[in-house]
Design a protein around this motif. Structure first.
Motif, PDB file in Angstrom:
ATOM      1  N   LYS A  56       0.832  -1.210   0.000  1.00 57.63           N
ATOM      2  CA  LYS A  56       0.000   0.000   0.000  1.00 57.63           C
ATOM      3  C   LYS A  56       0.864   1.256   0.000  1.00 57.63           C
ATOM      4  O   LYS A  56       0.570   2.209  -0.734  1.00 57.63           O
ATOM      5  N   ALA A  57       1.914   1.259   0.801  1.00 55.61           N
ATOM      6  CA  ALA A  57       2.814   2.418   0.831  1.00 55.61           C
ATOM      7  C   ALA A  57       3.535   2.570  -0.510  1.00 55.61           C
ATOM      8  O   ALA A  57       3.687   3.689  -1.023  1.00 55.61           O
ATOM      9  N   ARG A  80       2.107   6.137  -7.281  1.00 56.54           N
ATOM     10  CA  ARG A  80       1.025   6.960  -7.842  1.00 56.54           C
ATOM     11  C   ARG A  80       1.225   8.455  -7.642  1.00 56.54           C
ATOM     12  O   ARG A  80       0.896   9.252  -8.510  1.00 56.54           O
ATOM     13  N   HIS A  81       1.723   8.826  -6.479  1.00 56.05           N
ATOM     14  CA  HIS A  81       1.704  10.242  -6.100  1.00 56.05           C
ATOM     15  C   HIS A  81       3.081  10.891  -5.995  1.00 56.05           C
ATOM     16  O   HIS A  81       3.157  12.091  -5.731  1.00 56.05           O
ATOM     17  N   ARG A 109       0.398  12.460   0.273  1.00 55.29           N
ATOM     18  CA  ARG A 109       0.056  12.856  -1.106  1.00 55.29           C
ATOM     19  C   ARG A 109       0.246  14.340  -1.365  1.00 55.29           C
ATOM     20  O   ARG A 109       0.650  14.729  -2.456  1.00 55.29           O
ATOM     21  N   THR A 143       5.971   6.993   4.221  1.00 53.22           N
ATOM     22  CA  THR A 143       4.567   6.813   3.839  1.00 53.22           C
ATOM     23  C   THR A 143       3.928   5.712   4.670  1.00 53.22           C
ATOM     24  O   THR A 143       2.779   5.842   5.114  1.00 53.22           O
ATOM     25  N   CYS A 197      -0.750   7.494   3.357  1.00 45.68           N
ATOM     26  CA  CYS A 197      -0.805   8.070   2.015  1.00 45.68           C
ATOM     27  C   CYS A 197      -1.575   9.387   1.985  1.00 45.68           C
ATOM     28  O   CYS A 197      -1.161  10.334   1.320  1.00 45.68           O
ATOM     29  N   SER A 198      -2.680   9.449   2.704  1.00 44.82           N
ATOM     30  CA  SER A 198      -3.512  10.656   2.622  1.00 44.82           C
ATOM     31  C   SER A 198      -2.744  11.896   3.061  1.00 44.82           C
ATOM     32  O   SER A 198      -2.915  12.971   2.473  1.00 44.82           O
ATOM     33  N   CYS A 200       1.217   4.060  -3.096  1.00 44.69           N
ATOM     34  CA  CYS A 200       1.080   5.500  -2.875  1.00 44.69           C
ATOM     35  C   CYS A 200       2.279   6.254  -3.449  1.00 44.69           C
ATOM     36  O   CYS A 200       2.116   7.260  -4.152  1.00 44.69           O
ATOM     37  N   VAL A 201       3.485   5.778  -3.164  1.00 42.55           N
ATOM     38  CA  VAL A 201       4.698   6.434  -3.682  1.00 42.55           C
ATOM     39  C   VAL A 201       4.713   6.370  -5.205  1.00 42.55           C
ATOM     40  O   VAL A 201       5.039   7.357  -5.873  1.00 42.55           O
ATOM     41  N   SER A 213      11.061   6.905   0.969  1.00 42.17           N
ATOM     42  CA  SER A 213       9.705   7.418   0.742  1.00 42.17           C
ATOM     43  C   SER A 213       8.652   6.404   1.163  1.00 42.17           C
ATOM     44  O   SER A 213       7.607   6.776   1.724  1.00 42.17           O
ATOM     45  N   PHE A 262       6.566  14.769  -1.373  1.00 48.42           N
ATOM     46  CA  PHE A 262       6.062  14.247  -2.644  1.00 48.42           C
ATOM     47  C   PHE A 262       6.128  15.312  -3.738  1.00 48.42           C
ATOM     48  O   PHE A 262       6.409  14.996  -4.887  1.00 48.42           O
TER      49      PHE A 262
END
Length: 172
Positions: A88-89, A95-96, A123, A114, A119-120, A92-93, A110, A128
């Motif tokens: 999941k972390a 995608r964002h 982001r 994260t 992530c929230s 997030c890295v 990172s 980031f």
């Protein structure tokens, strides 16, 4: 007395053993390197029984907070939960924060922050933003600013952020 000692040793698990399980059984599922896993694992520690972290969130294993059941977890369960949380972390890295293009050390650092912050919150972070602009050094130097839980500076976060910062800068 012997029972109390047995319970205490049952509650703690070995980060090194969990990393070994992850690398042996799940290395194809994650990109985070052994060095990144060590920073995350050593900062989070490993506990078999649910507990409340400094942010007052129910946690088990190596910093795992989702769907925590009131039971004692095995090494395999902890490893599986951790891989899921690491993925999941990483997502997030990727995608964002332009994660697919980050040097390994920057990616690992990172993912670690994260994993810890979520992530929230990451982001929209300066970290980031710098990563997306390709300014890796500036991103790495932002890590120490994220050292609070509940508005309070925690020594463990100060230490963790410095380790993450140094890892982040190591390939630049």
């Amino acid at each position: 007395m012997a029972t109390r000692k047995k319970i205490a040793t049952t509650a703690i698990c070995s980060v090194t053993a969990i990393i070994g399980i992850v690398l042996a059984n799940y290395s194809e599922d994650i990109r985070t390197s052994k060095t990144g896993l060590e920073i995350i694992g050593n900062a989070e520690s490993c506990v078999r029984e649910p507990y409340y972290c400094p942010a007052n969130v129910l946690t088990v294993g190596i910093g795992s907070t989702g769907n925590v059941e009131n039971k004692i977890y095995s090494d395999d369960e902890i490893a599986r939960r951790w891989v899921s949380d690491i993925k999941k972390a990483e997502l997030c890295v990727n995608r964002h924060a332009n994660g697919f293009h980050l040097p390994q050390s920057v990616f690992d650092a990172s993912v670690s922050i994260t994993f810890n912050i979520g992530c929230s919150k990451m982001r929209t972070s300066a970290i980031f933003r710098h990563l997306n602009n390709g300014n890796y050094r500036a991103a790495c130097n932002e890590f120490p600013r994220r050292n609070k839980a509940g508005g309070v500076v925690l020594n463990g976060l100060v230490i963790r952020r410095e380790k993450e910062r140094l890892l982040c800068l190591s390939d630049l």
